[in-house]
Scaffold this active site. Structure first.
Site, PDB file in Angstrom:
ATOM      1  N   GLY A   9       0.820  -1.207   0.000  1.00 20.05           N
ATOM      2  CA  GLY A   9       0.000   0.000   0.000  1.00 20.05           C
ATOM      3  C   GLY A   9       0.849   1.249   0.000  1.00 20.05           C
ATOM      4  CB  CYS A 103       9.166  -9.822   9.853  1.00 23.39           C
ATOM      5  SG  CYS A 103       7.625  -9.694   8.912  1.00 23.39           S
ATOM      6  CB  CYS A 195       3.020  -3.704  11.753  1.00 27.97           C
ATOM      7  SG  CYS A 195       3.564  -5.398  12.083  1.00 27.97           S
TER       8      CYS A 195
END
Length: 349
Positions: A9, A103, A195
């Site tokens: 995004g 991650c 996040c």
């Protein structure tokens, strides 16, 4: 070629998607959800973070703009078990983790990559700033934005099926491309906070997970008690702000989780030239002993070093002392622009 793009995004992944389309590839956009959308509704997001509901909306608009299929991958439970729980565990043990490094290995270029390939893609792409040439990882052309430090965790055999279209571009060029092809996020700010802690409030985050950090002693390197700290979570190696007046400039040189203590010392005591690395991930063939340059944090200067490997543990001897080598953080080794590998700093010697 069919390419699955990790579409966050943001402007970087959007331009990566556009670049692949321009090169004639068939593209499918994949957007990952690492925490439930409801989570963000109860947080005050102080800085831009990834994976928020707003990012999902932007990703949908980008996919629609380029008329490519858009799929959402819900990996919240996997992310919680493998990233959030790891983060909590490391802090419990007095270490300072780097969840983004993990991650990339387990989530983006682990589980998610597997799902995309299983869905029929030949390659997986993202908007990261790095380069892959002949199955080897190199720094990006834009040194300031280079993300190879965080990508050194990716398993070596996966590199041949990953492409980073932005690796040969500068950030300014990426934004110019986005503006030219009318991508609506061309000036969108970059993600800053984690996040899963979008408000940046670490103390709240830990309390919500049942972890309390009590006050404890602050000692100097000779064992003399100097005062009390406010909880281990508030400190990391090299930190100068201690919350007490000591009359001279002092830094955190060690965190003793077992005894809930902080050890401080003078600036020269923060510099170390020997440390060990575990969970080492070699990205090229390496002998038991080799020389390289090493980075111990994203924005640190590289230092020449000699490295030896034995029984899964890497021992590093730097040619000059390095500031604030921190257990739990990441050490990445380079030969010029080539990434040799990386691992987790285990112990400062």
């Amino acid at each position: 070629m069919k390419v699955g793009v990790l579409l966050s995004g943001g402007v970087d992944s959007a331009v990566a998607l556009y670049s692949l389309l321009e090169a004639g590839h068939e593209v499918i956009a994949y957007h990952i959800k690492t925490v439930p959308d409801e989570f963000y509704l109860s947080r005050q997001i102080k800085h831009k973070v990834c994976c928020s509901p707003a990012d999902t909306f932007d990703a949908q608009l980008i996919a629609k703009h380029f008329n490519v299929p858009f799929k959402v991958l819900h990996i919240e439970e996997f992310f919680r078990r493998n990233i959030i729980d790891y983060y909590l565990s490391e802090y419990r043990n007095g270490r300072t983790p780097n969840p983004c490094y993990l991650c990339n290995r387990l989530v983006k270029f682990g589980l998610v990559m597997d799902l995309i390939l299983k869905d029929g893609a030949d390659m997986v792409a993202s908007g990261h700033y790095a380069r892959i040439v002949d199955g080897k990882l190199y720094r990006a052309i834009d040194r300031e934005k280079d993300q190879s430090y965080f990508l050194a965790s990716i398993e070596r055999e996966r590199l041949s099926r990953i492409v980073f279209p932005n690796g040969d571009k500068t950030k300014m060029q990426v934004r110019e491309i986005a503006s030219r092809v009318k991508i609506h996020v061309h000036s969108k700010e970059e993600s800053q906070d984690l996040c899963f802690i979008p408000d940046g409030d670490q103390e709240r985050f830990f309390k919500e997970h049942g972890i309390e950090f009590d006050e404890g002693p602050i000692y100097d390197s000779s064992g003399k008690e100097l005062g009390k700290h406010k909880g281990l979570i508030h400190y990391t190696i090299g930190q100068r702000k201690l919350g007490i007046s000591l009359g001279s400039r002092m830094y955190v040189i060690r965190i003793d989780a077992k005894n809930n203590a902080i050890i401080v010392g003078k600036e020269e005591e923060v510099y170390r030239d020997r440390f060990t690395v575990t969970h080492f991930n070699p990205l090229v063939d390496l002998p038991e002993r080799f020389t390289a340059s090493v980075k111990v944090r994203k924005n640190s200067d590289e230092v020449a070093c000699s490295v030896s490997q034995k029984d899964g543990v890497v021992e590093v001897k730097a040619e000059e002392p390095i500031f604030a080598v921190t257990p739990g953080q990441v050490a990445v080794f380079y030969d010029g622009d080539l990434v040799l590998g990386g691992g987790i700093i285990e112990e400062v010697l």
